[in-house]
Motif scaffolding. Structure first.
Motif, mmCIF file in Angstrom:
data_model
loop_
_atom_site.group_PDB
_atom_site.id
_atom_site.type_symbol
_atom_site.label_atom_id
_atom_site.label_comp_id
_atom_site.label_asym_id
_atom_site.label_seq_id
_atom_site.Cartn_x
_atom_site.Cartn_y
_atom_site.Cartn_z
ATOM 1 N N GLU A 230 -3.202 48.253 -37.215
ATOM 2 C CA GLU A 230 -1.765 48.504 -37.187
ATOM 3 C C GLU A 230 -0.958 47.195 -37.199
ATOM 4 O O GLU A 230 0.255 47.209 -36.979
ATOM 5 C CB GLU A 230 -1.396 49.302 -35.937
ATOM 6 C CG GLU A 230 -1.969 50.702 -35.904
ATOM 7 C CD GLU A 230 -1.360 51.605 -36.947
ATOM 8 O OE1 GLU A 230 -0.127 51.577 -37.114
ATOM 9 O OE2 GLU A 230 -2.128 52.333 -37.610
ATOM 10 N N LYS B 216 8.630 60.515 -37.654
ATOM 11 C CA LYS B 216 8.630 61.194 -38.953
ATOM 12 C C LYS B 216 9.357 62.545 -38.861
ATOM 13 O O LYS B 216 10.168 62.892 -39.718
ATOM 14 C CB LYS B 216 7.186 61.413 -39.409
ATOM 15 C CG LYS B 216 7.065 61.966 -40.825
ATOM 16 C CD LYS B 216 5.617 62.318 -41.157
ATOM 17 C CE LYS B 216 4.739 61.097 -41.116
ATOM 18 N NZ LYS B 216 3.341 61.432 -41.543
ATOM 19 N N SER C 139 3.829 58.667 -31.499
ATOM 20 C CA SER C 139 5.127 58.024 -31.729
ATOM 21 C C SER C 139 5.484 58.037 -33.215
ATOM 22 O O SER C 139 6.620 58.340 -33.599
ATOM 23 C CB SER C 139 5.101 56.582 -31.217
ATOM 24 O OG SER C 139 4.865 56.547 -29.831
ATOM 25 N N LYS C 140 4.495 57.711 -34.059
ATOM 26 C CA LYS C 140 4.735 57.705 -35.510
ATOM 27 C C LYS C 140 5.087 59.093 -36.024
ATOM 28 O O LYS C 140 6.000 59.266 -36.827
ATOM 29 C CB LYS C 140 3.504 57.161 -36.237
ATOM 30 C CG LYS C 140 3.368 55.658 -36.193
ATOM 31 C CD LYS C 140 2.293 55.189 -37.152
ATOM 32 C CE LYS C 140 2.318 53.685 -37.298
ATOM 33 N NZ LYS C 140 1.335 53.208 -38.301
ATOM 34 N N GLU C 141 4.322 60.094 -35.563
ATOM 35 C CA GLU C 141 4.587 61.461 -36.002
ATOM 36 C C GLU C 141 5.941 61.943 -35.503
ATOM 37 O O GLU C 141 6.652 62.666 -36.212
ATOM 38 C CB GLU C 141 3.480 62.398 -35.488
ATOM 39 C CG GLU C 141 2.135 62.200 -36.162
ATOM 40 C CD GLU C 141 2.169 62.516 -37.647
ATOM 41 O OE1 GLU C 141 2.944 63.398 -38.051
ATOM 42 O OE2 GLU C 141 1.418 61.874 -38.405
ATOM 43 N N PHE D 255 0.389 55.730 -29.978
ATOM 44 C CA PHE D 255 0.870 55.194 -31.252
ATOM 45 C C PHE D 255 0.991 56.287 -32.305
ATOM 46 O O PHE D 255 2.003 56.382 -33.014
ATOM 47 C CB PHE D 255 -0.083 54.100 -31.753
ATOM 48 C CG PHE D 255 0.223 52.742 -31.202
ATOM 49 C CD1 PHE D 255 1.137 51.909 -31.828
ATOM 50 C CD2 PHE D 255 -0.401 52.297 -30.051
ATOM 51 C CE1 PHE D 255 1.426 50.664 -31.308
ATOM 52 C CE2 PHE D 255 -0.120 51.039 -29.527
ATOM 53 C CZ PHE D 255 0.793 50.216 -30.164
ATOM 54 N N LYS D 256 -0.044 57.112 -32.411
ATOM 55 C CA LYS D 256 -0.029 58.162 -33.427
ATOM 56 C C LYS D 256 1.067 59.186 -33.162
ATOM 57 O O LYS D 256 1.768 59.627 -34.082
ATOM 58 C CB LYS D 256 -1.400 58.849 -33.486
ATOM 59 C CG LYS D 256 -2.496 57.960 -34.047
ATOM 60 C CD LYS D 256 -3.817 58.707 -34.152
ATOM 61 C CE LYS D 256 -4.897 57.839 -34.802
ATOM 62 N NZ LYS D 256 -6.185 58.550 -34.907
#
Length: 246
Positions: A79, A186, A181-183, A178-179
């Motif tokens: 990342e 989005k 947060s990204k989703e 992290f995953k």
């Protein structure tokens, strides 16, 4: 009978028991007490016991690296996030752990204040800092970092200071943070996009812009239903996060 007890931050503890001065701590503490300690280079953390200015014993402790630690470090590197190890352990221990994990930058024998100042330095350089910890010595740095993550099973003060608390005692939660947060970002962008499109189209219709051309007029009751559908759509889109494999 214990008359005095105090925590010597980042070094050890002191107590006066039955008029005997007792210290239990690391090499730094022994140096402060005036002892000339031979540096330990075998990868162990050494804890000394001193009673009335005499070393009466020592413990050799070895850190066990969590099984998932390498996976987490590898993920952070993918990342484009630089991992740094900050530890109060001696240089040989820090070097051994850093080499096993593949961490290029590490600081050994750092106090809670040292950790705080290091994060402060990074922030002054314009960098965003995520700090993961579980102990009392981690609390100041965790509070200073842009985001602090307290690992489950850690001390209460670490949990109180952390912005995010991992309920399980596993570092894999950092990857999930992290995953997720990204989703979440989005989904937020998707909801904003559709909310704007929805309103840009239907507000003029509700105000009667189509009536002179097509005789179409959206009654207030249907406008209310349309807005309800908009809200439901946003909520359902957000609920998709539950079905994501993180």
């Amino acid at each position: 009978e214990t008359k005095i007890f105090k925590n010597i931050i980042g070094k050890g503890v002191y107590a006066n028991i039955n008029n005997k001065d007792i210290y239990i701590g690391n090499e730094k503490l022994l140096e402060d007490l005036g002892f000339n300690i031979e540096k330990n280079n075998d990868g162990f953390t050494v804890i000394y016991v001193v009673i009335d200015k005499e070393i009466v014993g020592k413990f050799c402790l070895e850190d066990k690296i969590k099984d998932e630690a390498k996976k987490v470090i590898s993920f952070l590197k993918q990342e484009k996030i630089k991992p740094v190890l900050l530890t109060g352990d001696n240089l040989s221990v820090a070097k051994k752990v850093a080499n096993e994990l593949g961490v290029e930058e590490f600081l050994a024998q750092v106090s809670p204040e040292d950790k705080y100042r290091y994060i402060e330095k990074l922030q002054k350089e314009g960098k965003k800092v995520l700090f993961v910890g579980d102990g009392i010595n981690d609390a100041p740095a965790m509070g200073k970092a842009n985001v602090g993550i307290a690992v489950g099973g850690g001390t209460e003060i670490a949990k109180e200071t952390g912005d995010i608390i991992l309920l399980k005692d596993t570092l894999l939660g950092v990857v999930k943070v992290f995953k997720l947060s990204k989703e979440s970002i989005k989904v937020i962008k998707q909801n904003l996009f559709w909310a704007y499109v929805y309103n840009i189209i239907l507000i003029p219709v509700a105000s009667g812009v189509l009536y002179p051309f097509f005789g179409i007029f959206l009654k207030p009751v249907f406008a209310g239903i349309a807005m309800s559908i908009s809200s439901i759509t946003v909520v359902l889109n957000a609920l998709r996060l539950y079905s994501k494999e993180l």
